[in-house]
Design a protein around this motif. Structure first.
Motif, PDB file in Angstrom:
ATOM      1  N   SER A  63      50.343   4.808  24.411  1.00  0.00           N
ATOM      2  CA  SER A  63      49.646   3.593  24.018  1.00  0.00           C
ATOM      3  C   SER A  63      50.475   2.862  22.974  1.00  0.00           C
ATOM      4  CB  SER A  63      48.269   3.942  23.451  1.00  0.00           C
ATOM      5  OG  SER A  63      48.408   4.739  22.297  1.00  0.00           O
ATOM      6  N   ALA A  64      50.071   1.632  22.692  1.00  0.00           N
ATOM      7  CA  ALA A  64      50.804   0.851  21.691  1.00  0.00           C
ATOM      8  C   ALA A  64      50.723   1.527  20.330  1.00  0.00           C
ATOM      9  CB  ALA A  64      50.234  -0.563  21.631  1.00  0.00           C
ATOM     10  N   ALA A  65      49.524   2.008  19.973  1.00  0.00           N
ATOM     11  CA  ALA A  65      49.368   2.689  18.688  1.00  0.00           C
ATOM     12  C   ALA A  65      50.174   3.979  18.656  1.00  0.00           C
ATOM     13  CB  ALA A  65      47.890   2.983  18.429  1.00  0.00           C
ATOM     14  N   GLY A  66      50.173   4.705  19.783  1.00  0.00           N
ATOM     15  CA  GLY A  66      50.938   5.948  19.834  1.00  0.00           C
ATOM     16  C   GLY A  66      52.422   5.710  19.650  1.00  0.00           C
ATOM     17  N   ARG A  67      52.941   4.681  20.306  1.00  0.00           N
ATOM     18  CA  ARG A  67      54.365   4.361  20.154  1.00  0.00           C
ATOM     19  C   ARG A  67      54.679   3.911  18.736  1.00  0.00           C
ATOM     20  NH1 ARG A  67      53.543   2.121  25.356  1.00  0.00           N
ATOM     21  NH2 ARG A  67      53.248   0.041  24.457  1.00  0.00           N
ATOM     22  N   TYR A  73      56.998   7.874  12.484  1.00  0.00           N
ATOM     23  CA  TYR A  73      57.410   9.245  12.167  1.00  0.00           C
ATOM     24  C   TYR A  73      58.909   9.424  12.381  1.00  0.00           C
ATOM     25  CZ  TYR A  73      52.771  11.262  11.464  1.00  0.00           C
ATOM     26  OH  TYR A  73      51.549  11.584  10.957  1.00  0.00           O
ATOM     27  N   ALA A  74      59.446   8.774  13.416  1.00  0.00           N
ATOM     28  CA  ALA A  74      60.888   8.871  13.658  1.00  0.00           C
ATOM     29  C   ALA A  74      61.668   8.282  12.490  1.00  0.00           C
ATOM     30  CB  ALA A  74      61.247   8.156  14.959  1.00  0.00           C
ATOM     31  N   GLY A  75      61.169   7.153  11.951  1.00  0.00           N
ATOM     32  CA  GLY A  75      61.833   6.554  10.792  1.00  0.00           C
ATOM     33  C   GLY A  75      61.779   7.461   9.573  1.00  0.00           C
ATOM     34  N   PHE A  76      60.611   8.058   9.331  1.00  0.00           N
ATOM     35  CA  PHE A  76      60.482   8.965   8.189  1.00  0.00           C
ATOM     36  C   PHE A  76      61.389  10.185   8.344  1.00  0.00           C
ATOM     37  CE2 PHE A  76      56.391   6.834   7.180  1.00  0.00           C
ATOM     38  CZ  PHE A  76      56.622   6.630   5.826  1.00  0.00           C
ATOM     39  N   THR A  77      61.438  10.745   9.549  1.00  0.00           N
ATOM     40  CA  THR A  77      62.295  11.915   9.753  1.00  0.00           C
ATOM     41  C   THR A  77      63.767  11.560   9.570  1.00  0.00           C
ATOM     42  OG1 THR A  77      62.290  11.496  12.151  1.00  0.00           O
ATOM     43  CG2 THR A  77      60.682  13.060  11.298  1.00  0.00           C
ATOM     44  N   LEU A  78      64.144  10.344   9.979  1.00  0.00           N
ATOM     45  CA  LEU A  78      65.531   9.921   9.808  1.00  0.00           C
ATOM     46  C   LEU A  78      65.884   9.792   8.327  1.00  0.00           C
ATOM     47  CD1 LEU A  78      68.156   8.991  11.152  1.00  0.00           C
ATOM     48  CD2 LEU A  78      67.248   6.658  11.141  1.00  0.00           C
ATOM     49  N   VAL A  79      64.993   9.140   7.568  1.00  0.00           N
ATOM     50  CA  VAL A  79      65.245   8.968   6.136  1.00  0.00           C
ATOM     51  C   VAL A  79      65.262  10.320   5.422  1.00  0.00           C
ATOM     52  CG1 VAL A  79      64.338   7.986   3.998  1.00  0.00           C
ATOM     53  CG2 VAL A  79      64.296   6.636   6.094  1.00  0.00           C
ATOM     54  N   LEU A  80      64.295  11.176   5.754  1.00  0.00           N
ATOM     55  CA  LEU A  80      64.251  12.498   5.127  1.00  0.00           C
ATOM     56  C   LEU A  80      65.464  13.341   5.506  1.00  0.00           C
ATOM     57  CD1 LEU A  80      60.458  13.402   5.485  1.00  0.00           C
ATOM     58  CD2 LEU A  80      61.700  12.908   3.377  1.00  0.00           C
ATOM     59  N   SER A  81      65.974  13.135   6.713  1.00  0.00           N
ATOM     60  CA  SER A  81      67.186  13.856   7.117  1.00  0.00           C
ATOM     61  C   SER A  81      68.367  13.456   6.241  1.00  0.00           C
ATOM     62  CB  SER A  81      67.509  13.570   8.586  1.00  0.00           C
ATOM     63  OG  SER A  81      66.488  14.034   9.431  1.00  0.00           O
ATOM     64  N   GLU A 135      55.592  15.415  16.042  1.00  0.00           N
ATOM     65  CA  GLU A 135      55.112  14.039  16.012  1.00  0.00           C
ATOM     66  C   GLU A 135      55.983  13.086  16.828  1.00  0.00           C
ATOM     67  OE1 GLU A 135      52.308  13.494  14.885  1.00  0.00           O
ATOM     68  OE2 GLU A 135      51.965  15.305  13.708  1.00  0.00           O
ATOM     69  N   VAL A 136      57.285  13.341  16.870  1.00  0.00           N
ATOM     70  CA  VAL A 136      58.179  12.448  17.611  1.00  0.00           C
ATOM     71  C   VAL A 136      58.339  12.916  19.054  1.00  0.00           C
ATOM     72  CG1 VAL A 136      60.483  11.438  17.712  1.00  0.00           C
ATOM     73  CG2 VAL A 136      59.396  11.833  15.497  1.00  0.00           C
ATOM     74  N   LEU A 137      58.704  14.190  19.235  1.00  0.00           N
ATOM     75  CA  LEU A 137      58.868  14.717  20.587  1.00  0.00           C
ATOM     76  C   LEU A 137      57.539  15.105  21.223  1.00  0.00           C
ATOM     77  CD1 LEU A 137      62.054  16.950  20.168  1.00  0.00           C
ATOM     78  CD2 LEU A 137      61.897  14.582  20.938  1.00  0.00           C
ATOM     79  N   GLY A 138      56.518  15.330  20.381  1.00  0.00           N
ATOM     80  CA  GLY A 138      55.204  15.677  20.918  1.00  0.00           C
ATOM     81  C   GLY A 138      55.104  17.088  21.422  1.00  0.00           C
ATOM     82  N   ARG A 139      55.884  17.990  20.845  1.00  0.00           N
ATOM     83  CA  ARG A 139      55.846  19.389  21.274  1.00  0.00           C
ATOM     84  C   ARG A 139      54.891  20.156  20.378  1.00  0.00           C
ATOM     85  NH1 ARG A 139      62.344  20.585  21.719  1.00  0.00           N
ATOM     86  NH2 ARG A 139      62.798  19.146  23.438  1.00  0.00           N
ATOM     87  N   LEU A 140      53.693  20.384  20.863  1.00  0.00           N
ATOM     88  CA  LEU A 140      52.736  21.190  20.119  1.00  0.00           C
ATOM     89  C   LEU A 140      52.901  22.647  20.512  1.00  0.00           C
ATOM     90  CD1 LEU A 140      49.432  19.140  20.120  1.00  0.00           C
ATOM     91  CD2 LEU A 140      51.059  19.458  18.281  1.00  0.00           C
ATOM     92  N   LYS A 141      52.958  23.518  19.515  1.00  0.00           N
ATOM     93  CA  LYS A 141      53.068  24.943  19.795  1.00  0.00           C
ATOM     94  C   LYS A 141      51.716  25.490  20.222  1.00  0.00           C
ATOM     95  CE  LYS A 141      56.898  25.495  16.555  1.00  0.00           C
ATOM     96  NZ  LYS A 141      57.412  26.205  15.372  1.00  0.00           N
TER      97      LYS A 141
END
Length: 212
Positions: A63-67, A73-81, A135-141
């Motif tokens: 969905s638009a909200a999901g994207r 989250y992708a931006g946050f992970t990039l900055v935190l990386s 959150e980015v790849l959507g892999r829930l354990k």
């Protein structure tokens, strides 16, 4: 169909290419029994694999909200990386500045500071890994709650270790140079103790909840 008849239970096939459009499809089959336990018929339904994944994993809905949130989250992970990488580089920079063969000239203070930076880098990297996978790849354990619990414990543990090293370094420093400033190190030690107590309570109640 035949598997459901043989096993007398609902079955789901492995993904296979559909004859209609070559999309990956799965078939769910549910035997229907009469009052005597005899199979009357078998209800079958074909579903595209991507639709099944959306049902099993709602976060995968495009969905638009999901994207939007996924990009966030992708931006946050990039900055935190980048932050984790900078801390790592800064942590080993102190050792590299001495050059090869000068290990005897490395000061204890530099070792403590590098250890703190590397510990924080590891904690942030572990957080980035969890955010990116879930959150980015959507892999829930399989055990999502347990995964979050372990990540939180590792992250807080790394912070506690870093603060403990900082407090120890300040104790040595102030004891030799400014004894009147030792109270600041005591404040940090008190904060570390409170974090340890809080972490212990968190682990205790979380483990109790998982057992129930």
């Amino acid at each position: 169909y035949y598997r459901a008849m043989h096993e007398h239970r609902c079955t789901i096939t492995d993904p296979y290419p559909s004859l209609l459009n070559d999309d990956l499809t799965v078939t769910a089959s549910q035997p229907i029994f009469d009052e005597h336990g005899e199979i009357i018929y078998v209800a079958c339904i074909d579903m595209p694999l991507n639709e099944v994944l959306k049902i099993a994993h709602p976060m995968a809905l495009e969905s638009a909200a999901g994207r939007f949130f996924r990009l966030g989250y992708a931006g946050f992970t990039l900055v935190l990386s980048f932050v984790s990488l900078l801390l790592f580089v800064k942590g080993i920079e102190g050792f590299l500045s001495y050059g090869v063969g000068h290990a005897d000239s490395i000061e204890i203070k530099d070792i403590f500071e590098s250890t703190i930076l590397l510990t924080l880098s590891l904690a942030i990297f572990d957080l980035v890994k969890t955010l990116f996978e879930e959150e980015v790849l959507g892999r829930l354990k399989n055990d999502h709650a347990s995964s979050i619990h372990k990540t939180m414990v590792r992250f807080l543990g790394s912070i506690i270790i870093a603060l403990s090293i900082e407090a120890l370094m300040l104790v040595f420093k102030f004891a030799m140079t400014e004894p009147a400033m030792l109270v600041n190190a005591i404040y940090i030690i008190g904060g570390v103790a409170m974090l340890l107590i809080g972490l212990a309570v968190y682990i205790r109640f979380t483990n109790s909840g998982e057992r129930h």
